[in-house]
Motif scaffolding. Structure first.
Motif, PDB file in Angstrom:
ATOM      1  N   ARG A  78       1.001  -1.213   0.019  1.00 61.97           N
ATOM      2  CA  ARG A  78       0.045  -0.009  -0.042  1.00 61.97           C
ATOM      3  C   ARG A  78       0.891   1.186  -0.086  1.00 61.97           C
ATOM      4  N   LYS A  83      -2.905  12.285  -1.626  1.00 58.96           N
ATOM      5  CA  LYS A  83      -3.218  12.080  -0.145  1.00 58.96           C
ATOM      6  C   LYS A  83      -4.371  12.995   0.299  1.00 58.96           C
ATOM      7  N   PRO A  84      -5.306  12.623   1.121  1.00 58.26           N
ATOM      8  CA  PRO A  84      -6.594  13.449   1.216  1.00 58.26           C
ATOM      9  C   PRO A  84      -5.877  13.858   2.685  1.00 58.26           C
ATOM     10  N   GLU A 116      -4.517   4.962  -3.380  1.00 62.23           N
ATOM     11  CA  GLU A 116      -5.968   5.666  -3.425  1.00 62.23           C
ATOM     12  C   GLU A 116      -6.094   6.410  -4.566  1.00 62.23           C
ATOM     13  N   GLN A 134      -8.009   2.090  -4.419  1.00 60.20           N
ATOM     14  CA  GLN A 134      -8.428   2.348  -3.077  1.00 60.20           C
ATOM     15  C   GLN A 134      -9.258   3.708  -3.168  1.00 60.20           C
ATOM     16  N   GLY A 136     -11.007   6.058  -0.628  1.00 64.31           N
ATOM     17  CA  GLY A 136     -10.893   6.263   0.799  1.00 64.31           C
ATOM     18  C   GLY A 136     -11.890   6.489   1.772  1.00 64.31           C
ATOM     19  N   SER A 137     -11.835   6.774   2.887  1.00 63.44           N
ATOM     20  CA  SER A 137     -13.091   6.985   3.938  1.00 63.44           C
ATOM     21  C   SER A 137     -13.785   8.249   3.391  1.00 63.44           C
ATOM     22  N   ARG A 138     -12.948   9.100   3.146  1.00 62.66           N
ATOM     23  CA  ARG A 138     -13.623  10.644   2.660  1.00 62.66           C
ATOM     24  C   ARG A 138     -14.383  10.778   1.577  1.00 62.66           C
ATOM     25  N   LYS A 159     -13.105   1.536   1.352  1.00 59.78           N
ATOM     26  CA  LYS A 159     -13.144   1.984   2.814  1.00 59.78           C
ATOM     27  C   LYS A 159     -14.486   2.430   3.331  1.00 59.78           C
ATOM     28  N   ARG A 189     -12.383   0.772   8.876  1.00 58.95           N
ATOM     29  CA  ARG A 189     -11.351   1.415   9.035  1.00 58.95           C
ATOM     30  C   ARG A 189     -11.586   2.442  10.535  1.00 58.95           C
ATOM     31  N   ASP A 223      -8.500  -2.198   8.647  1.00 56.37           N
ATOM     32  CA  ASP A 223      -7.284  -1.134   8.712  1.00 56.37           C
ATOM     33  C   ASP A 223      -7.208  -0.836  10.025  1.00 56.37           C
ATOM     34  N   HIS A 226      -5.585   3.549  10.898  1.00 58.47           N
ATOM     35  CA  HIS A 226      -6.514   4.446  10.897  1.00 58.47           C
ATOM     36  C   HIS A 226      -7.672   4.172  11.918  1.00 58.47           C
ATOM     37  N   GLU A 252      -0.132   0.426   7.989  1.00 61.18           N
ATOM     38  CA  GLU A 252       1.098   1.299   7.760  1.00 61.18           C
ATOM     39  C   GLU A 252       2.289   0.973   8.448  1.00 61.18           C
TER      40      GLU A 252
HETATM   41  C1  PEP Z   1      -5.356   5.653   3.707  1.00 63.70           C
HETATM   42  O1  PEP Z   1      -5.409   4.398   3.834  1.00 63.70           O
HETATM   43  O2  PEP Z   1      -4.264   6.327   3.234  1.00 63.70           O
HETATM   44  C2  PEP Z   1      -6.232   6.641   4.195  1.00 63.70           C
HETATM   45  C3  PEP Z   1      -6.271   7.831   3.926  1.00 63.70           C
HETATM   46  O3  PEP Z   1      -7.278   5.915   5.127  1.00 63.70           O
HETATM   47  P1  PEP Z   1      -8.930   6.505   5.105  1.00 63.70           P
HETATM   48  O4  PEP Z   1      -9.346   6.841   3.814  1.00 63.70           O
HETATM   49  O5  PEP Z   1      -9.583   5.369   5.777  1.00 63.70           O
HETATM   50  O6  PEP Z   1      -8.801   7.592   6.233  1.00 63.70           O
END
Ligand code: PEP
Ligand code: MN
Length: 298
Positions: A78, A83-84, A116, A134, A136-138, A159, A189, A223, A226, A252
């Motif tokens: 991974r 990146k969010p 992601e 991926q 992501g959660s957001r 996620k 997660r 996960d 997180h 991670e």
């Molecule tokens: C990630 O896995 O890199 C991540 C940002 O996770 P999440 O979307 O679950 O916050």
């Protein structure tokens, strides 16, 4: 009293017929669909361990972590290239450059890569470098993104939104499935619930694993990184998830040898390769003893 928009588990066959175990009951209902990413099989007898950095920060860091997680027994890599981040002023990832680094790390170690994608316009590009997308959660309810990921035909790691109900999560998976893509792996997660933030980042909802399995045939992984946000909690959370029936883990990892640079993202939840190796050994022994119990029916 009727409340608009209020849905419960009884509505799932209507919300997500394509992934509902109760609707698609022609197959053996005890079976999980195996989602294959190269040689990796989610939903099979052995849980899958995915590991790697939170973010791809440099070529050196990513290759070092990739080699370390491979040596520790992880089956998949991974790492975030996009990146969010809560603050737009924080490191946003290396973008396409990060994807290239991930590809190189994957070629060298033989580990398939999950990374992601946040923008529907980038699904095709990310798909050129990644073996699995991926979401992501957001972005769990970013419907145009789910549709594009579905159309890509690539395996999708979806996620759970940080405040999403099971219905909302499976509804999101249905958007991917509706485009003809059933290569979906769900990932718990951690959710925002009291007392999140006091002693852990989120609340790891392990109870959702059996609930997911009852409602859908899609595999579900956990996960712990997180979900806890605390490195010392990861091993316990991982073992608990496996014992609770998770089909895998995504963790991670950061290298801790001399000269390694502290990660820019999520440093407090990164475990070292030695801890990852112990988790992999736990997964292996758990899988073996489960197979033995099955063979001897005790
Ligand atoms: C990630 O896995 O890199 C991540 C940002 O996770 P999440 O979307 O679950 O916050
Ligand atoms: Mn992270």
């Amino acid at each position: 009293m009727k409340i608009a928009g209020n849905v419960g588990l009884r509505d799932l066959p209507r919300i997500c017929p394509l992934i509902s175990r109760k609707v698609q009951n022609s197959a053996d209902t005890t079976e999980t669909r195996v989602v294959q990413v190269g040689p990796v099989r989610f939903g099979d007898t052995r849980p899958v361990v995915i590991a790697g950095p939170c973010a791809v920060e440099s070529r050196e860091q990513t290759l070092a972590v990739a080699r370390a997680v491979k040596a520790a027994g992880a089956e998949m890599l991974r790492g975030g290239a996009f990146k969010p981040r809560t603050s737009p002023h924080d490191f946003q990832g290396l973008g396409v450059e990060g994807l290239k680094i991930l590809r190189e790390a994957s070629r060298e170690t033989g580990l398939p890569v999950v990374t992601e994608v946040m923008d529907p316009r980038l699904v095709e590009t990310v798909g050129e470098y990644a073996d699995m997308l991926q979401i992501g959660s957001r972005n769990m309810q970013n419907y145009p993104l789910l549709v594009e990921a579905g159309r890509s035909g690539k395996p999708v790691l979806l996620k759970r939104g940080m405040a999403a109900s099971l219905c909302e999560w499976l509804g999101a998976a249905e958007y991917v499935a509706k485009e003809g893509n059933l290569e979906i792996v769900l990932c718990e997660r951690g959710i925002k619930a009291f007392p999140a933030g006091e002693y852990s980042r989120n609340v790891l909802d392990l109870n959702v694993i059996p609930a997911v399995k009852e409602e859908t045939f899609l595999p579900v992984i956990v996960d712990p990184s997180h979900a806890t946000g605390v490195a010392s909690m990861i091993e316990g959370a991982s073992c608990a998830a496996i014992q609770y029936g998770s089909h895998g883990l995504i963790i991670e990892v950061a290298c801790d040898d001399e000269g390694s640079v502290k990660p820019k993202c999520d440093a407090a939840q990164a475990i070292n390769p030695a801890t990852l190796a112990r988790i992999v050994r736990f997964v292996t022994s758990h899988t073996e003893s489960k197979a033995m119990r099955k063979a001897h029916a005790f």
